[in-house]
Design a protein around this motif. Structure first.
Motif, PDB file in Angstrom:
ATOM      1  N   GLY A 325       0.808  -1.214   0.000  1.00  0.00           N
ATOM      2  CA  GLY A 325       0.000   0.000   0.000  1.00  0.00           C
ATOM      3  C   GLY A 325       0.839   1.259   0.000  1.00  0.00           C
ATOM      4  O   GLY A 325       1.887   1.329  -0.641  1.00  0.00           O
ATOM      5  N   GLY A 326       0.379   2.272   0.739  1.00  0.00           N
ATOM      6  CA  GLY A 326       1.080   3.554   0.833  1.00  0.00           C
ATOM      7  C   GLY A 326       2.327   3.445   1.682  1.00  0.00           C
ATOM      8  O   GLY A 326       2.747   2.342   2.053  1.00  0.00           O
ATOM      9  N   THR A 327       2.921   4.582   2.003  1.00  0.00           N
ATOM     10  CA  THR A 327       4.202   4.568   2.718  1.00  0.00           C
ATOM     11  C   THR A 327       4.178   5.493   3.924  1.00  0.00           C
ATOM     12  O   THR A 327       3.771   6.648   3.826  1.00  0.00           O
ATOM     13  N   SER A 328       4.614   4.962   5.072  1.00  0.00           N
ATOM     14  CA  SER A 328       4.846   5.767   6.270  1.00  0.00           C
ATOM     15  C   SER A 328       5.951   5.096   7.062  1.00  0.00           C
ATOM     16  O   SER A 328       5.969   3.875   7.209  1.00  0.00           O
ATOM     17  N   PHE A 329       6.894   5.893   7.557  1.00  0.00           N
ATOM     18  CA  PHE A 329       7.961   5.349   8.385  1.00  0.00           C
ATOM     19  C   PHE A 329       7.561   5.242   9.855  1.00  0.00           C
ATOM     20  O   PHE A 329       8.226   4.561  10.633  1.00  0.00           O
ATOM     21  N   VAL A 330       6.492   5.895  10.239  1.00  0.00           N
ATOM     22  CA  VAL A 330       6.129   6.024  11.653  1.00  0.00           C
ATOM     23  C   VAL A 330       5.829   4.693  12.329  1.00  0.00           C
ATOM     24  O   VAL A 330       6.319   4.433  13.448  1.00  0.00           O
ATOM     25  N   PRO A 331       5.018   3.788  11.741  1.00  0.00           N
ATOM     26  CA  PRO A 331       4.602   2.577  12.470  1.00  0.00           C
ATOM     27  C   PRO A 331       5.749   1.718  12.981  1.00  0.00           C
ATOM     28  O   PRO A 331       5.643   1.127  14.062  1.00  0.00           O
ATOM     29  N   VAL A 332       6.853   1.633  12.224  1.00  0.00           N
ATOM     30  CA  VAL A 332       7.969   0.789  12.656  1.00  0.00           C
ATOM     31  C   VAL A 332       8.536   1.275  13.986  1.00  0.00           C
ATOM     32  O   VAL A 332       8.857   0.478  14.877  1.00  0.00           O
ATOM     33  N   PHE A 333       8.634   2.587  14.154  1.00  0.00           N
ATOM     34  CA  PHE A 333       9.263   3.140  15.346  1.00  0.00           C
ATOM     35  C   PHE A 333       8.381   3.013  16.590  1.00  0.00           C
ATOM     36  O   PHE A 333       8.856   3.245  17.701  1.00  0.00           O
ATOM     37  N   ASP A 334       7.132   2.633  16.403  1.00  0.00           N
ATOM     38  CA  ASP A 334       6.278   2.330  17.555  1.00  0.00           C
ATOM     39  C   ASP A 334       6.780   1.096  18.301  1.00  0.00           C
ATOM     40  O   ASP A 334       6.400   0.863  19.447  1.00  0.00           O
ATOM     41  N   TYR A 335       7.628   0.296  17.646  1.00  0.00           N
ATOM     42  CA  TYR A 335       8.159  -0.930  18.251  1.00  0.00           C
ATOM     43  C   TYR A 335       9.629  -0.783  18.639  1.00  0.00           C
ATOM     44  O   TYR A 335      10.310  -1.768  18.900  1.00  0.00           O
ATOM     45  N   ALA A 336      10.134   0.445  18.671  1.00  0.00           N
ATOM     46  CA  ALA A 336      11.560   0.678  18.908  1.00  0.00           C
ATOM     47  C   ALA A 336      12.001   0.351  20.330  1.00  0.00           C
ATOM     48  O   ALA A 336      13.145  -0.066  20.550  1.00  0.00           O
ATOM     49  N   GLU A 337      11.118   0.512  21.297  1.00  0.00           N
ATOM     50  CA  GLU A 337      11.502   0.318  22.705  1.00  0.00           C
ATOM     51  C   GLU A 337      12.029  -1.095  22.939  1.00  0.00           C
ATOM     52  O   GLU A 337      11.458  -2.078  22.475  1.00  0.00           O
ATOM     53  N   GLY A 338      13.139  -1.176  23.642  1.00  0.00           N
ATOM     54  CA  GLY A 338      13.723  -2.472  23.980  1.00  0.00           C
ATOM     55  C   GLY A 338      14.707  -2.991  22.949  1.00  0.00           C
ATOM     56  O   GLY A 338      15.284  -4.064  23.137  1.00  0.00           O
ATOM     57  N   HIS A 339      14.904  -2.251  21.857  1.00  0.00           N
ATOM     58  CA  HIS A 339      15.859  -2.669  20.834  1.00  0.00           C
ATOM     59  C   HIS A 339      17.130  -1.815  20.919  1.00  0.00           C
ATOM     60  O   HIS A 339      17.069  -0.637  21.268  1.00  0.00           O
ATOM     61  N   ASP A 340      18.248  -2.431  20.575  1.00  0.00           N
ATOM     62  CA  ASP A 340      19.522  -1.713  20.632  1.00  0.00           C
ATOM     63  C   ASP A 340      19.704  -0.783  19.452  1.00  0.00           C
ATOM     64  O   ASP A 340      20.415   0.231  19.551  1.00  0.00           O
ATOM     65  N   CYS A 341      19.109  -1.130  18.321  1.00  0.00           N
ATOM     66  CA  CYS A 341      19.229  -0.266  17.150  1.00  0.00           C
ATOM     67  C   CYS A 341      18.102  -0.575  16.168  1.00  0.00           C
ATOM     68  O   CYS A 341      17.410  -1.595  16.289  1.00  0.00           O
ATOM     69  N   ILE A 342      17.937   0.330  15.222  1.00  0.00           N
ATOM     70  CA  ILE A 342      16.915   0.182  14.187  1.00  0.00           C
ATOM     71  C   ILE A 342      17.602   0.310  12.830  1.00  0.00           C
ATOM     72  O   ILE A 342      18.346   1.268  12.584  1.00  0.00           O
ATOM     73  N   ILE A 343      17.353  -0.663  11.974  1.00  0.00           N
ATOM     74  CA  ILE A 343      17.838  -0.599  10.593  1.00  0.00           C
ATOM     75  C   ILE A 343      16.619  -0.613   9.684  1.00  0.00           C
ATOM     76  O   ILE A 343      15.810  -1.537   9.734  1.00  0.00           O
ATOM     77  N   TYR A 344      16.490   0.420   8.872  1.00  0.00           N
ATOM     78  CA  TYR A 344      15.293   0.555   8.032  1.00  0.00           C
ATOM     79  C   TYR A 344      15.705   0.447   6.560  1.00  0.00           C
ATOM     80  O   TYR A 344      16.412   1.293   6.034  1.00  0.00           O
ATOM     81  N   PHE A 345      15.262  -0.623   5.895  1.00  0.00           N
ATOM     82  CA  PHE A 345      15.495  -0.804   4.467  1.00  0.00           C
ATOM     83  C   PHE A 345      14.343  -0.168   3.690  1.00  0.00           C
ATOM     84  O   PHE A 345      13.175  -0.541   3.884  1.00  0.00           O
ATOM     85  N   THR A 346      14.651   0.769   2.798  1.00  0.00           N
ATOM     86  CA  THR A 346      13.592   1.504   2.108  1.00  0.00           C
ATOM     87  C   THR A 346      14.090   2.042   0.774  1.00  0.00           C
ATOM     88  O   THR A 346      15.296   2.207   0.561  1.00  0.00           O
ATOM     89  N   ASP A 347      13.142   2.338  -0.136  1.00  0.00           N
ATOM     90  CA  ASP A 347      13.532   3.030  -1.371  1.00  0.00           C
ATOM     91  C   ASP A 347      13.564   4.542  -1.162  1.00  0.00           C
ATOM     92  O   ASP A 347      13.955   5.294  -2.057  1.00  0.00           O
ATOM     93  N   GLY A 348      13.134   5.002   0.019  1.00  0.00           N
ATOM     94  CA  GLY A 348      13.274   6.406   0.372  1.00  0.00           C
ATOM     95  C   GLY A 348      12.169   7.322  -0.105  1.00  0.00           C
ATOM     96  O   GLY A 348      12.211   8.526   0.158  1.00  0.00           O
ATOM     97  N   PHE A 349      11.152   6.791  -0.765  1.00  0.00           N
ATOM     98  CA  PHE A 349      10.102   7.645  -1.315  1.00  0.00           C
ATOM     99  C   PHE A 349       8.979   7.846  -0.287  1.00  0.00           C
ATOM    100  O   PHE A 349       7.887   7.287  -0.394  1.00  0.00           O
ATOM    101  N   CYS A 350       9.276   8.646   0.712  1.00  0.00           N
ATOM    102  CA  CYS A 350       8.300   8.941   1.765  1.00  0.00           C
ATOM    103  C   CYS A 350       8.799  10.142   2.558  1.00  0.00           C
ATOM    104  O   CYS A 350      10.006  10.343   2.710  1.00  0.00           O
ATOM    105  N   ASP A 351       7.871  10.946   3.054  1.00  0.00           N
ATOM    106  CA  ASP A 351       8.267  12.080   3.894  1.00  0.00           C
ATOM    107  C   ASP A 351       7.535  12.063   5.234  1.00  0.00           C
ATOM    108  O   ASP A 351       7.490  13.067   5.937  1.00  0.00           O
ATOM    109  N   ASP A 352       6.976  10.899   5.610  1.00  0.00           N
ATOM    110  CA  ASP A 352       6.237  10.778   6.872  1.00  0.00           C
ATOM    111  C   ASP A 352       7.143  10.137   7.915  1.00  0.00           C
ATOM    112  O   ASP A 352       7.194   8.909   8.058  1.00  0.00           O
ATOM    113  N   PHE A 353       7.877  10.982   8.642  1.00  0.00           N
ATOM    114  CA  PHE A 353       8.862  10.511   9.617  1.00  0.00           C
ATOM    115  C   PHE A 353       8.323  10.607  11.051  1.00  0.00           C
ATOM    116  O   PHE A 353       7.520  11.485  11.357  1.00  0.00           O
TER     117      PHE A 353
END
Length: 381
Positions: A325-353
């Motif tokens: 579907g559409g693109t948003s980066f926000v939902p992934v970071f809702d699960y950030a707590e408890g992780h040492d780092c976040i690696i996001y693979f993307t084509d970069g076509f989004c401005d919803d940070f």
């Protein structure tokens, strides 16, 4: 007098062209004038036009169309437009080609995708001094956005932005198709050559900075950069006494095994612009990281929603991608707590940070991608 006894000027019958023949000649002339005007105005666009067949024939929308290798104009459209407007449409078609619009659609609706691409490129056509027929799509709200961003806006609010003119005419259609690696390499090479030539002449086209930056920026060893980021974020060397250290066979020193670490959250872009090849590249990198760093893994497949899979360090990963579907980066970071780092693979076509997060690495295929936080590496596969 001739042998027939008739005056010489009657000896040969003068062929008067029919109305259709005259009309066809005018159309051919209009199209040739349009090509010549483009060649003289902008060498970058000219190189693509001269290397492709530009002809008249039937088109899906009754105006103009490209499959990436040919540009076809409907005869009626040619007859009803000036060479100036036809030149603008030629540039419009070239921009569809050089922006890879034919292969970036993914699973998107073709009509909305075509409109989004038109909104993205028509301002560039006009910024370079070309004219477009009445009815073309251009809205200030979309200026500077990528086609993917515009598509998402149109999906969220269909018909809510207007066409930018009284009547929308689809005069620049294109065939949505997958491109082979060879096709992509050939097109990239053509773009680089045309861009270099135009730059040497001091005539770089307006509005093409983004794609030129993507193609002309020197490559870096992105796998090494990815490994270094992980070592700094979660990795520590795992020492073992089970095997002798080869450098010191007579001493009981540990050898270095795989790095081990805590928890890694992988955001994986599964929006409509991600094709199977890009997804395969993303998954391959996750596999390599899993082998090198014995860490717990959270996979967050994400378009405009996140779909979560979790695996402990000793589990095999069973990949179940979801999205399209559409693109948003926000939902992934809702699960950030408890992780040492976040690696996001993307084509970069989004401005919803989301709000900034520490220890974030963006692994993207888009060289012009500039997020508001985190490190960025450009990947290729």
């Amino acid at each position: 007098m001739t042998h027939s006894g008739r005056p010489g000027w009657l000896a040969h019958r003068v062929r008067i062209p029919s109305r259709n023949q005259i009309k066809s000649s005018i159309m051919h002339t209009n199209l040739q004038k349009a090509k010549m005007k483009t060649v003289l105005m902008q060498p970058f666009f000219a190189s693509f036009i001269m290397n492709r067949s530009v002809s008249e024939g039937s088109t899906p929308v009754g105006t103009a169309h490209t499959d990436g290798k040919n540009i076809v104009f409907d005869p009626k459209f040619v007859a009803s437009n000036s060479p100036e407007h036809l030149s603008g449409v030629l540039v419009h078609e070239v921009l569809h080609i050089v922006n890879f619009h034919l292969s970036r659609a993914g699973g998107r609706d073709q009509m909305i995708w075509n409109m989004a691409c038109d909104y993205a490129i028509n301002p560039i056509v006009k910024a370079n001094g070309f004219k477009l027929p009445d009815g073309h799509l251009d809205h200030e709200y979309f200026h500077g956005m990528s086609a993917e961003e515009i598509y998402d806006k149109l999906k969220q609010n269909p018909g809510g932005y207007g066409t930018g003119s009284d009547d929308f005419i689809d005069f620049g259609a294109f065939s949505i198709r997958d491109m082979t690696d060879q096709d992509k390499e050939q097109l990239v090479s053509e773009i680089i050559q045309a861009a270099t030539s135009a730059k040497m002449q001091g005539r770089t086209p307006v509005g093409m900075d983004r794609i030129f930056e993507e193609l002309l920026t020197p490559q870096v060893n992105w796998r090494e950069a990815l490994t270094n980021f992980l070592k700094n974020s979660v990795g520590r060397d795992d020492y073992s006494y089970r095997r002798p250290n080869r450098a010191y066979p007579d001493m009981c020193l540990p050898t270095v095994g795989a790095s081990v670490g805590g928890r890694i959250l992988f955001g994986i872009d599964t929006s409509g612009s991600i094709d199977n090849h890009a997804l395969k590249v993303f998954i391959t990198e996750v596999d390599d990281i899993k082998r090198q760093f014995r860490a717990d893994i959270t996979l967050a497949w994400c378009d405009s929603m996140a779909y979560i899979q979790e695996f402990s360090s000793d589990e095999e990963i069973e990949y179940k991608p979801k999205g399209g579907g559409g693109t948003s980066f926000v939902p992934v970071f809702d699960y950030a707590e408890g992780h040492d780092c976040i690696i996001y693979f993307t084509d970069g076509f989004c401005d919803d940070f989301p709000e900034p997060h520490e220890n974030t690495l963006w692994a993207t295929t888009l060289k012009s991608f500039k997020p508001p936080f985190g490190e960025v590496i450009i990947i290729n596969g």
